[in-house]
Motif scaffolding. Sequence first.
Motif, PDB file in Angstrom:
ATOM      1  N   SER A  61     -10.365   0.605  -4.427  1.00  0.00           N
ATOM      2  CA  SER A  61     -11.160  -0.587  -3.949  1.00  0.00           C
ATOM      3  C   SER A  61     -11.764  -1.447  -4.848  1.00  0.00           C
ATOM      4  CB  SER A  61     -11.840  -0.432  -2.512  1.00  0.00           C
ATOM      5  OG  SER A  61     -12.996   0.226  -2.725  1.00  0.00           O
TER       6      SER A  61
ATOM      7  N   TRP B  45      -1.282   1.304  -5.484  1.00  0.00           N
ATOM      8  CA  TRP B  45      -1.074  -0.071  -4.602  1.00  0.00           C
ATOM      9  C   TRP B  45      -0.607  -0.965  -5.753  1.00  0.00           C
ATOM     10  CZ3 TRP B  45      -6.766  -0.762  -2.259  1.00  0.00           C
ATOM     11  CH2 TRP B  45      -6.667   0.254  -1.382  1.00  0.00           C
TER      12      TRP B  45
ATOM     13  N   GLY C 293      -6.214   3.373  -3.235  1.00  0.00           N
ATOM     14  CA  GLY C 293      -7.586   3.777  -2.664  1.00  0.00           C
ATOM     15  C   GLY C 293      -8.659   3.159  -3.735  1.00  0.00           C
TER      16      GLY C 293
ATOM     17  N   ARG D 251      -1.033   3.447   7.564  1.00  0.00           N
ATOM     18  CA  ARG D 251      -1.882   4.687   7.396  1.00  0.00           C
ATOM     19  C   ARG D 251      -3.309   4.175   7.236  1.00  0.00           C
ATOM     20  NH1 ARG D 251      -0.303   9.891   3.962  1.00  0.00           N
ATOM     21  NH2 ARG D 251      -1.773  11.228   4.690  1.00  0.00           N
ATOM     22  N   ASP D 252      -3.377   3.116   6.382  1.00  0.00           N
ATOM     23  CA  ASP D 252      -4.957   2.932   5.916  1.00  0.00           C
ATOM     24  C   ASP D 252      -5.683   2.160   6.748  1.00  0.00           C
ATOM     25  OD1 ASP D 252      -5.019   3.319   2.574  1.00  0.00           O
ATOM     26  OD2 ASP D 252      -3.089   2.958   3.091  1.00  0.00           O
TER      27      ASP D 252
ATOM     28  N   LEU E 281       0.874  -1.223  -0.046  1.00  0.00           N
ATOM     29  CA  LEU E 281      -0.234   0.042   0.165  1.00  0.00           C
ATOM     30  C   LEU E 281       0.778   1.239   0.067  1.00  0.00           C
ATOM     31  CD1 LEU E 281      -2.687  -1.146   2.854  1.00  0.00           C
ATOM     32  CD2 LEU E 281      -2.757  -1.264   0.380  1.00  0.00           C
TER      33      LEU E 281
END
Length: 380
Positions: free
Chosen positions: A41, A18, A39, A74-75, A13
């Motif tokens: 997804s 990604w 981000g 961080r995510d 990440l």
Amino acid sequence: MSFNNTIRIAIELSVSSWLVAVRTPGGSEKARLHRIEGGESAALLALITSVRTRESAKSGHSDIGVACCFEAGRDGFWLHRLLTAHGVDAYVLEPTSILVNRRARRAKTDRLDAEGMLRVLAAWLAGDRQVCSMVRVPTPEEEDAKRPHRERERLVQEKQRIENTIEALLFTQGIRGRPSLRSWERDVEALQTADGRPLPPLLRAEIDRLRRRLVLALEQIREVEAERTARQAATFDDTIVQKISALQRIRGIGENFSAVLVREVLYRPFDNRRQLASYVGIAPMPYQSGSMVRDRHIGRAGNPRARTTLIQLAWLWLRYQPGSALAAWFRERVGTLQGRTRRIAIVAMARKLLIALWRYVETGLLPDGVEIKAQADTMA
């Protein structure tokens, strides 16, 4: 889910992109790499669905499983919850627990990191639980319950920074101390520099702006504390809230300390006291080589917020619980010694205190010699 019938995926990440490394069962040892925007997804789920469909068609099996891993960072945990909701076995790796090459200079790229996570995931799925540590993902409710004391901690730090800035600015003019908020206008009007001049107008304007920020921080601290108290009163039957209330009955443990200890540590189950101490990061690290067997310094690999709070509580314990067995142990161990010896001993006492409080909230067994607050103090 069979290990030999599982698609293994590792995600490296970052903010901008990604990197997804995929290794299929029975495929080549070389992982296939896919880069998607950070981000996205929906793109990740589409990729997983595509790989699973292709492997099902190739093998003729419809029960192809998917195991996915990524490092904690961080995510946060939203990605874990998303993947789990879509039928993917998601794992969150503790980054510092992964073994790496010990050379002083080693290559470090997203590709190497993703492939390394794939190897770790394969070993974990094969049954090797020592290859790394997996993070226990809290529920959304458990994670949200930590917000009040963490926000309060940031606000208190901001308050201290503003106070220190005001004092530092006044110190440059030879003025020691800072005006009281209760009588700010009168005190500032009376201030003079050490060489007899009135306070410079631009400096006074800057200090006044700092005062307004300080007042806002204090108001927000009171607001957070009031909301936390009201929420606990509304959910008194909750098991976690009952643990917080039980700790508050002990003299020397206030609302904030009890909330931090329970919400950060004691909300989750532990198998034994060493596991508990390791989670907080105050367990000594064993060292054995040949005939040498000893304990080294503490690991510090656990929850730093809980560790700091617990050591602060250990110092307060000596003041508010002088007749307890733990305080007597500390005095017997340290005596009149000061400095490093005292600091080492307080960490050992903090570990004993944590275990004693854990047993208390789980079984109701009070530590030896502990004083309980009066009913009026507890209600206050």
